[in-house]
Design an enzyme around this catalytic site. Structure first.
Site, mmCIF file in Angstrom:
data_model
loop_
_atom_site.group_PDB
_atom_site.id
_atom_site.type_symbol
_atom_site.label_atom_id
_atom_site.label_comp_id
_atom_site.label_asym_id
_atom_site.label_seq_id
_atom_site.Cartn_x
_atom_site.Cartn_y
_atom_site.Cartn_z
ATOM 1 N N MET A 27 0.843 -1.200 0.000
ATOM 2 C CA MET A 27 0.000 0.000 0.000
ATOM 3 C C MET A 27 0.880 1.252 0.000
ATOM 4 S SD MET A 27 -3.430 -0.909 2.040
ATOM 5 C CE MET A 27 -2.823 -0.640 3.683
ATOM 6 N N ASN A 29 4.039 3.949 0.993
ATOM 7 C CA ASN A 29 4.721 4.481 2.180
ATOM 8 C C ASN A 29 5.784 3.475 2.620
ATOM 9 O OD1 ASN A 29 4.406 5.214 5.578
ATOM 10 N ND2 ASN A 29 5.060 6.677 4.067
ATOM 11 N N HIS A 31 8.977 1.259 3.615
ATOM 12 C CA HIS A 31 10.017 1.279 4.635
ATOM 13 C C HIS A 31 10.910 0.062 4.405
ATOM 14 C CE1 HIS A 31 7.632 -1.819 6.558
ATOM 15 N NE2 HIS A 31 6.599 -0.993 6.684
ATOM 16 N N HIS A 34 9.295 -3.384 3.639
ATOM 17 C CA HIS A 34 8.856 -3.627 2.257
ATOM 18 C C HIS A 34 10.061 -3.957 1.366
ATOM 19 C CE1 HIS A 34 5.521 -0.761 3.579
ATOM 20 N NE2 HIS A 34 4.834 -1.798 3.151
ATOM 21 N N ASP A 153 2.107 -9.439 8.935
ATOM 22 C CA ASP A 153 0.648 -9.560 8.899
ATOM 23 C C ASP A 153 0.324 -11.054 8.827
ATOM 24 O OD1 ASP A 153 -0.153 -6.609 8.636
ATOM 25 O OD2 ASP A 153 1.419 -6.860 7.144
ATOM 26 N N GLN A 156 -3.110 -12.234 7.588
ATOM 27 C CA GLN A 156 -3.235 -11.948 6.152
ATOM 28 C C GLN A 156 -2.497 -13.015 5.335
ATOM 29 O OE1 GLN A 156 -2.804 -7.932 4.179
ATOM 30 N NE2 GLN A 156 -0.703 -8.624 3.979
ATOM 31 N N LEU A 187 8.550 -2.797 11.916
ATOM 32 C CA LEU A 187 8.410 -1.647 11.022
ATOM 33 C C LEU A 187 6.997 -1.644 10.443
ATOM 34 C CD1 LEU A 187 11.843 -1.861 9.167
ATOM 35 C CD2 LEU A 187 11.237 -0.469 11.153
HETATM 36 P P1 AMP Z 1 1.413 -2.922 3.521
HETATM 37 O O1 AMP Z 1 2.007 -1.911 2.606
HETATM 38 O O2 AMP Z 1 1.427 -2.519 4.960
HETATM 39 O O3 AMP Z 1 0.090 -3.446 3.055
HETATM 40 O O4 AMP Z 1 2.405 -4.165 3.474
HETATM 41 C C1 AMP Z 1 2.766 -4.745 2.258
HETATM 42 C C2 AMP Z 1 3.529 -6.004 2.539
HETATM 43 O O5 AMP Z 1 4.675 -5.694 3.316
HETATM 44 C C3 AMP Z 1 2.732 -7.050 3.330
HETATM 45 O O6 AMP Z 1 3.029 -8.351 2.827
HETATM 46 C C4 AMP Z 1 3.257 -6.876 4.728
HETATM 47 O O7 AMP Z 1 3.146 -8.039 5.536
HETATM 48 C C5 AMP Z 1 4.714 -6.554 4.442
HETATM 49 N N1 AMP Z 1 5.327 -5.864 5.573
HETATM 50 C C6 AMP Z 1 4.897 -4.735 6.187
HETATM 51 N N2 AMP Z 1 5.701 -4.432 7.223
HETATM 52 C C7 AMP Z 1 6.649 -5.400 7.265
HETATM 53 C C8 AMP Z 1 7.757 -5.671 8.120
HETATM 54 N N3 AMP Z 1 8.046 -4.883 9.157
HETATM 55 N N4 AMP Z 1 8.505 -6.758 7.865
HETATM 56 C C9 AMP Z 1 8.229 -7.591 6.832
HETATM 57 N N5 AMP Z 1 7.194 -7.389 5.988
HETATM 58 C C10 AMP Z 1 6.421 -6.311 6.211
#
Ligand code: AMP
Length: 293
Positions: A27, A29, A31, A34, A153, A156, A187
Site C-alpha cells: 500500500m 509508504n 520502509h 517492504h 501480517d 493476512q 516496522l
Molecule cells: P502494507 O504496505 O502494509 O500493506 O504491506 C505490504 C507487505 O509488506 C505485506 O506483505 C506486509 O506483511 C509486508 N510488511 C509490512 N511491514 C513489514 C515488516 N516490518 N517486515 C516484513 N514485511 C512487512
C-alpha cells in the site's frame, strides 16, 4: 524501472519477456520491511522480474478516517524502488481496480472463510474480504509465478495462502520474516503516527511477545503467561485487543503449546493500532528449555 498505471501497459510489460515474475503487493509508504520483501524476491532462482504494486485498497479499510490519513508518499516510494532495482511498479487508480465500486459494498467480493473470522477479522469487519478481493484481482492481472508477503501480517499471510490453495491460483507464496527497528518494534507505515512518548513505549509489545514465547518454551502455564503479558502491556499504557497463543495454520486459540504455535497480538497505543506476532520455536526436548525465539 517501468511505471505502469494502465492495463494495456501491464500487458505490454508482461509480453516483453518470458522471464517469470515475482509480485510484491504493497500500500506504499515504503520502509525497509517492504524493501526486504523486494530483496527476498530478487534472491529467488531462476531470477524473476520484480513487479511491486502500490495501491491503498479502500475495500480493506472499515474506517473512512483511517483510509483518509493513510500516508501516501508515491515519489519517495518510486525512488526507493528504483534504487532497489525493481523492474516495474504498478500504481493503479481506484477506478481501474474497482470499476463498479459504489461505496456501498455492493460489488463482488472474495469470502476469505473461517481464517478471517478471529483477531483482525473480528476487530475490522470486512477487512480481509477487501484484502482478498484486491489481492485476487492483482493475481489475475499480473499472473506472477511468485507473490511475496510479510509475516508481520500473520493472519493476512495465512488467508492468502489458503485463498491460493482453495481457488487454485498457480502461484507460489514466499513469506518473509518481520523486519524490526533495533529496539524490536516491527516496522510499519503506521508507526509515524506514534508520538515520541508512544514510540518509546511501543517496543514493549514485541518484548512481551518474546518474553511470553520464552516462558511457554519453559513449560509455564499458557493462561498465566498470557495473563502476565496482558497485565504488563496494560501497565505500560497499551489497550490490549488480543494477545493469544494460536495454532499457526487454523489460527484457533491453543490452551497448550504445540509445535505449530504462534503468539498473535494487537494493542492500541494512543491513536495507533499495533499488530505483531511471534512464531514459537522451542529447542526440541532433551536440549533443556533454551528457547530459540
Ligand atoms: P502494507 O504496505 O502494509 O500493506 O504491506 C505490504 C507487505 O509488506 C505485506 O506483505 C506486509 O506483511 C509486508 N510488511 C509490512 N511491514 C513489514 C515488516 N516490518 N517486515 C516484513 N514485511 C512487512
Amino acid at each position: 524501472m517501468r511505471l505502469i498505471t494502465h492495463l494495456i501497459e501491464l500487458a505490454q510489460w508482461q509480453a516483453a519477456s518470458s522471464q517469470t515474475v515475482a509480485f510484491v503487493p504493497t500500500m506504499g509508504n515504503l520502509h525497509p520491511g517492504h524493501l526486504h520483501l523486494v530483496s527476498a524476491a530478487q534472491a529467488l532462482l531462476p531470477q524473476p522480474r520484480i513487479l511491486v504494486s502500490i495501491f491503498v485498497n479502500p475495500l480493506q479499510f472499515n474506517d473512512a478516517a483511517d483510509l483518509a490519513r493513510y500516508p501516501r508518499t508515491l515519489d519517495a516510494d518510486l525512488a526507493q524502488l528504483q534504487h532497489a532495482g525493481v523492474d516495474a511498479v504498478f500504481v493503479p487508480a481506484v477506478e481501474l481496480l474497482l470499476p463498479s465500486n459504489d461505496g456501498a459494498g455492493a460489488g463482488v467480493r472474495i469470502d476469505p472463510g473461517a481464517l478471517a473470522e478471529p483477531w483482525e477479522g473480528a476487530a475490522r469487519p470486512g477487512h480481509f474480504a477487501g484484502m482478498a478481493t484486491i489481492v485476487a484481482k492483482l493475481f489475475h492481472l499480473i499472473n506472477p509465478t511468485w507473490a511475496v508477503f510479510g509475516e508481520k501480517d500473520f493472519q493476512q499471510l495465512a488467508i492468502v495462502r489458503r485463498m491460493v490453495r482453495d481457488l487454485n491460483f498457480p502461484i507460489h507464496i514466499l513469506a518473509v520474516p518481520t523486519q524490526r527497528a533495533t529496539d524490536g518494534l516491527a516496522l510499519s507505515s503506521r508507526n509515524r503516527f506514534l508520538t515520541e512518548a508512544e514510540r518509546a513505549i511501543a517496543p514493549v509489545l514485541y518484548a512481551q511477545l518474546r518474553q511470553a514465547a520464552a516462558a511457554l518454551c519453559a513449560q509455564q502455564s499458557v493462561d498465566l503467561v498470557l495473563h502476565a503479558a496482558h497485565v504488563a502491556l496494560t501497565r505500560a499504557g497499551f489497550v490490549v485487543d488480543y494477545f493469544n497463543l494460536c495454532d499457526s495454520r487454523s489460527l484457533q486459540p491453543l490452551s497448550q503449546l504445540s509445535n505449530q504455535a504462534v503468539l498473535l497480538a494487537a494493542a492500541q497505543l494512543g491513536t495507533v493500532r499495533l499488530i505483531d506476532n511471534e512464531p514459537i520455536r522451542c529447542e526440541p526436548a532433551g536440549y533443556g528449555t533454551i528457547c530459540a525465539t
